[in-house]
Scaffold this active site. Structure first.
Site, short mmCIF file in Angstrom:
data_model
loop_
_atom_site.label_atom_id
_atom_site.label_comp_id
_atom_site.label_asym_id
_atom_site.label_seq_id
_atom_site.Cartn_x
_atom_site.Cartn_y
_atom_site.Cartn_z
CB SER A 14 -0.93 0.00 1.23
OG SER A 14 -0.17 0.15 2.41
CG LEU B 171 -4.19 4.39 8.13
CD1 LEU B 171 -3.72 5.74 8.63
CD2 LEU B 171 -5.70 4.37 7.95
CG HIS C 253 0.95 -4.14 4.21
ND1 HIS C 253 0.71 -3.50 5.40
CD2 HIS C 253 0.61 -3.26 3.24
CE1 HIS C 253 0.22 -2.30 5.16
NE2 HIS C 253 0.15 -2.13 3.85
CG LEU D 68 7.42 -12.19 -0.60
CD1 LEU D 68 8.57 -11.48 -1.30
CD2 LEU D 68 7.88 -13.55 -0.16
CE1 TYR E 234 11.43 -9.21 1.79
CE2 TYR E 234 11.91 -9.74 4.07
CZ TYR E 234 11.05 -9.76 3.00
OH TYR E 234 9.80 -10.34 3.12
#
Length: 197
Positions: free
Chosen positions: A87, A101, A112, A114, A158
């Site tokens: 988002s 939000l 948010h 994976l 990551y």
């Protein structure tokens, strides 16, 4: 009549129903109709490891309704095998509000979650999906960077995708602490010009 060897092989596979082809892969944005499949994969992936889901089913539906273009699902043979949900966010660092939000005028994509279906793990699908997602974000002119938070043991995963650690996240969930990481999407104008975006 004698059949050529290749024809016999084809007939053998055809008769016995054996196929030696890769399943058809499809990458696409998710929709609210995908929410249950998404949540089932997420729940299995996270509950067993940390005891918490990043997103509950109503939150999955919420984000897939508000910003489906910031999600990416990997389907094989019509079955969801991996996904990312994001988002937009409009601040430098993530706060508790970022968990629920979507800020439509933000320039940061908050990733948010994976997750990869258990039968498809340890095959590199998470890395491939993240690479495709980051390539996709480069095509969105309003996106400047991507951020996420993860547990310590996931930081090397990551980092291999190009994320850099910002430090400890301000957000904690129960006893869990996280590292906040970022990936700069802007500055890739050359790649955008030559990527077909």
């Amino acid at each position: 009549m004698r059949l050529p060897v290749c024809t016999k092989t084809f007939l053998c596979y055809f008769i016995f129903g054996r196929r030696h082809t890769l399943p058809a892969s499809e990458f696409r944005s998710l929709s609210p109709e995908d929410a249950i499949s998404v949540f089932e994969i997420e729940r299995e992936a996270f509950i067993s490891v940390s005891g918490e889901c990043p997103l509950h089913l109503d939150e999955v539906r919420h984000f897939l309704t508000l910003c489906p273009e910031l999600s990416l699902g990997w389907f094989e043979g019509g079955r969801l095998v991996a996904f990312i949900i994001g988002s937009l966010w409009d601040q430098e660092r993530l706060t508790m509000d970022a968990l629920t939000l979507h800020k439509p005028h933000g320039a940061t994509v908050h990733i948010h979650v994976l997750a990869v279906h258990r039968t498809f793990r340890q095959q590199g699908k998470g890395s491939i999906l993240m690479w495709r997602y980051l390539q996709y974000l480069r095509c969105l002119p309003y996106v400047r960077r991507a951020v996420l938070m993860c547990e310590d043991f996931l930081v090397p995963f990551y980092q291999k995708s190009g994320f850099k650690a910002l430090g400890p996240a301000e957000i904690t969930v129960g006893p869990l602490n996280f590292i906040e990481m970022f990936y700069l999407v802007r500055g890739h104008a050359f790649m955008r010009r030559n990527s077909g975006c």
